[in-house]
Design a protein around this motif. Structure first.
Motif, mmCIF file in Angstrom:
data_model
loop_
_atom_site.group_PDB
_atom_site.id
_atom_site.type_symbol
_atom_site.label_atom_id
_atom_site.label_comp_id
_atom_site.label_asym_id
_atom_site.label_seq_id
_atom_site.Cartn_x
_atom_site.Cartn_y
_atom_site.Cartn_z
ATOM 1 N N LYS A 41 0.817 -1.207 0.000
ATOM 2 C CA LYS A 41 0.000 0.000 0.000
ATOM 3 C C LYS A 41 0.855 1.264 0.000
ATOM 4 O O LYS A 41 0.323 2.356 0.112
ATOM 5 C CB LYS A 41 -0.928 0.003 1.219
ATOM 6 C CG LYS A 41 -2.133 -0.881 1.028
ATOM 7 C CD LYS A 41 -3.040 -0.824 2.228
ATOM 8 C CE LYS A 41 -4.208 -1.764 2.040
ATOM 9 N NZ LYS A 41 -5.001 -1.899 3.253
ATOM 10 N N HIS A 42 2.168 1.121 -0.092
ATOM 11 C CA HIS A 42 3.041 2.299 -0.179
ATOM 12 C C HIS A 42 3.390 2.613 -1.628
ATOM 13 O O HIS A 42 4.189 3.478 -1.900
ATOM 14 C CB HIS A 42 4.318 2.052 0.614
ATOM 15 C CG HIS A 42 5.156 0.936 0.071
ATOM 16 N ND1 HIS A 42 4.686 -0.358 0.001
ATOM 17 C CD2 HIS A 42 6.397 0.925 -0.461
ATOM 18 C CE1 HIS A 42 5.626 -1.110 -0.533
ATOM 19 N NE2 HIS A 42 6.663 -0.371 -0.818
ATOM 20 N N LYS A 43 2.758 1.887 -2.566
ATOM 21 C CA LYS A 43 3.058 2.101 -3.988
ATOM 22 C C LYS A 43 1.825 2.642 -4.695
ATOM 23 O O LYS A 43 0.711 2.193 -4.418
ATOM 24 C CB LYS A 43 3.441 0.764 -4.646
ATOM 25 C CG LYS A 43 4.680 0.137 -4.108
ATOM 26 C CD LYS A 43 4.931 -1.174 -4.806
ATOM 27 C CE LYS A 43 6.180 -1.827 -4.260
ATOM 28 N NZ LYS A 43 6.415 -3.136 -4.885
ATOM 29 N N PRO A 44 2.015 3.574 -5.641
ATOM 30 C CA PRO A 44 0.853 4.082 -6.385
ATOM 31 C C PRO A 44 0.237 3.048 -7.325
ATOM 32 O O PRO A 44 -0.860 3.270 -7.820
ATOM 33 C CB PRO A 44 1.409 5.274 -7.159
ATOM 34 C CG PRO A 44 2.869 5.203 -7.052
ATOM 35 C CD PRO A 44 3.225 4.357 -5.905
ATOM 36 N N ILE A 45 0.922 1.914 -7.550
ATOM 37 C CA ILE A 45 0.348 0.883 -8.437
ATOM 38 C C ILE A 45 -0.468 -0.138 -7.652
ATOM 39 O O ILE A 45 -0.863 -1.163 -8.205
ATOM 40 C CB ILE A 45 1.457 0.131 -9.201
ATOM 41 C CG1 ILE A 45 2.468 -0.436 -8.211
ATOM 42 C CG2 ILE A 45 2.108 1.024 -10.220
ATOM 43 C CD1 ILE A 45 3.338 -1.500 -8.790
ATOM 44 N N TYR A 46 -0.745 0.145 -6.369
ATOM 45 C CA TYR A 46 -1.394 -0.853 -5.519
ATOM 46 C C TYR A 46 -2.748 -1.293 -6.066
ATOM 47 O O TYR A 46 -3.551 -0.483 -6.544
ATOM 48 C CB TYR A 46 -1.584 -0.282 -4.110
ATOM 49 C CG TYR A 46 -2.452 -1.144 -3.237
ATOM 50 C CD1 TYR A 46 -1.940 -2.296 -2.671
ATOM 51 C CD2 TYR A 46 -3.785 -0.825 -3.014
ATOM 52 C CE1 TYR A 46 -2.734 -3.102 -1.885
ATOM 53 C CE2 TYR A 46 -4.581 -1.635 -2.222
ATOM 54 C CZ TYR A 46 -4.056 -2.769 -1.674
ATOM 55 O OH TYR A 46 -4.848 -3.576 -0.906
ATOM 56 N N HIS A 47 -2.975 -2.580 -6.015
ATOM 57 C CA HIS A 47 -4.312 -3.133 -6.264
ATOM 58 C C HIS A 47 -4.454 -4.385 -5.411
ATOM 59 O O HIS A 47 -3.505 -5.164 -5.305
ATOM 60 C CB HIS A 47 -4.495 -3.465 -7.749
ATOM 61 C CG HIS A 47 -5.920 -3.777 -8.084
ATOM 62 N ND1 HIS A 47 -6.422 -5.052 -8.013
ATOM 63 C CD2 HIS A 47 -6.936 -2.982 -8.455
ATOM 64 C CE1 HIS A 47 -7.707 -5.025 -8.326
ATOM 65 N NE2 HIS A 47 -8.044 -3.784 -8.600
ATOM 66 N N ARG A 145 10.731 4.959 7.752
ATOM 67 C CA ARG A 145 10.838 5.979 8.782
ATOM 68 C C ARG A 145 10.254 5.470 10.093
ATOM 69 O O ARG A 145 9.220 4.810 10.101
ATOM 70 C CB ARG A 145 10.112 7.250 8.343
ATOM 71 C CG ARG A 145 10.525 8.471 9.149
ATOM 72 C CD ARG A 145 9.945 9.741 8.615
ATOM 73 N NE ARG A 145 8.508 9.728 8.635
ATOM 74 C CZ ARG A 145 7.743 9.837 7.562
ATOM 75 N NH1 ARG A 145 8.289 9.986 6.382
ATOM 76 N NH2 ARG A 145 6.435 9.815 7.666
#
Lengths: 200, 147
Positions: A41-47, A145
């Motif tokens: 869920k830290h990637k814009p390509i998440y599905h 972080r």
């Protein structure tokens, strides 16, 4: 497909490795953040149907910091499915047996309960100290972080600064100063004398 | 009544009944058993499927909105700014892109999206708004007062 585009595709969907330092971190807040990286869920390509999660290495799980009175109050339950097989352990007892268990269980319960969860947990690598295998450490490309700033202990300050700090009064010479290990001695005493049933 | 000729006096037949039935068969083609072969049995299935479709039409929009939000939160966090701050900054700068277009940009034009993030940070700093401690722009953007 053009060569450059093809490599872009590989780079976008590649599984990367992250490292997280759990030193003085709250396990509950840490679990929420680590789950994002395990699920992708830290990637814009998440599905939800594309398996795009990453590997996460967690170091210093032995030095996590439970909030408030949770070391004594937070309980782990277990039942053997036989009569009288119910067991309860406090967080400090669980942590003493296995320093990675509290964070592991917390992440497991934070993840969504579906068939992917077992695979996601396999990509989580927990280490009580900083002794990560070198081959694993070579994969790491980025750092997660921390959820809270690490507090400075008295030993982190240089001696000159400590002694130059203004004092209200000084101890008399015959006064015996506590060495700060009273709680550990008390804990050992509890382990020997009290059984688990009394603690429940 | 308007009867201009004798031939219009009779009852005018509608379209053949088979066309109405064929529509039901067409809609139920992917079912199995009598629900696809018998008209009477298939009627209920057709009605129910249309009810489900009506609900799904709304839920699909909500599902996509949730997915876009997840993706945009991830994309904005990559550049060190929570999405709600980015969204607020874009509205203030009068860049009125919707969520779908923004997430398309985040996936296929990552440099453009990074530009949006930097501009948004700088604009909010210029306006004297508070950002989270890790979100302040590392390299100040010279906006020349044009935002």
């Amino acid at each position: 497909m053009h060569d450059r585009r093809r490599v872009l595709q590989w780079a976008t969907f590649a599984r990367s490795w992250w490292i997280f330092d759990a030193n003085h971190q709250c396990p509950f807040q840490s679990a929420n953040r680590l789950c994002l990286f395990l699920e992708g869920k830290h990637k814009p390509i998440y599905h939800p149907l594309s398996d795009c999660g990453d590997h996460v290495i967690v170091i210093n799980t032995k030095h996590i910091a439970m909030p408030d009175r949770f070391w004594r109050a937070w309980r782990h339950f277990h039942h053997t499915q036989y009569a009288g097989g119910f067991q309860v352990q406090r967080a400090w007892q669980v942590h003493r047996e296995d320093p990675t268990k509290i964070l592991k269980k917390q992440i497991y319960s934070t993840l969504t309960g579906n068939l992917l969860r077992k695979g996601l947990m396999a990509r989580l690598h927990l280490f009580p100290e900083e002794d990560v295998p070198e081959g694993m450490l070579r994969n790491v490309s980025n750092q997660i972080r921390q959820v809270m700033p690490v507090p400075k202990t008295l030993e982190d300050y240089p001696i000159e600064e400590r002694e130059s700090f203004p004092r209200v009064f000084e101890w008399p010479e015959e006064y015996v100063v506590k060495d700060g290990k009273e709680f550990e001695r008390q804990k050992e005493y509890l382990d020997e004398d009290l059984s688990l049933s009394k603690l429940q | 009544m308007v009867q201009l000729s004798a031939c219009l006096l009779r009852k005018i037949p509608g379209p053949p009944r088979i066309y109405k039935r064929l529509q039901t068969f067409r809609l139920n083609a992917r079912y199995e058993g009598r629900s696809r072969n018998c008209y009477v049995v298939g009627q209920g299935y057709q009605l129910k499927s249309m009810q489900y479709t009506r609900v799904a039409r709304k839920n699909k929009v909500l599902d996509f909105k949730e997915l876009y939000n997840l993706r945009l939160e991830a994309a904005a966090e990559e550049h060190g700014i929570p999405f709600r701050y980015l969204w607020d900054g874009l509205r203030r700068m009068n860049i009125l892109l919707n969520r779908k277009v923004l997430q398309d940009i985040a996936i296929y034009e990552p440099r453009t999206f990074a530009g949006f993030c930097e501009l948004s940070k700088q604009h909010q700093v210029d306006q004297g708004l508070n950002l989270p401690p890790h979100s302040y722009p590392k390299i100040p953007v010279n906006t020349k007062g044009m935002l």
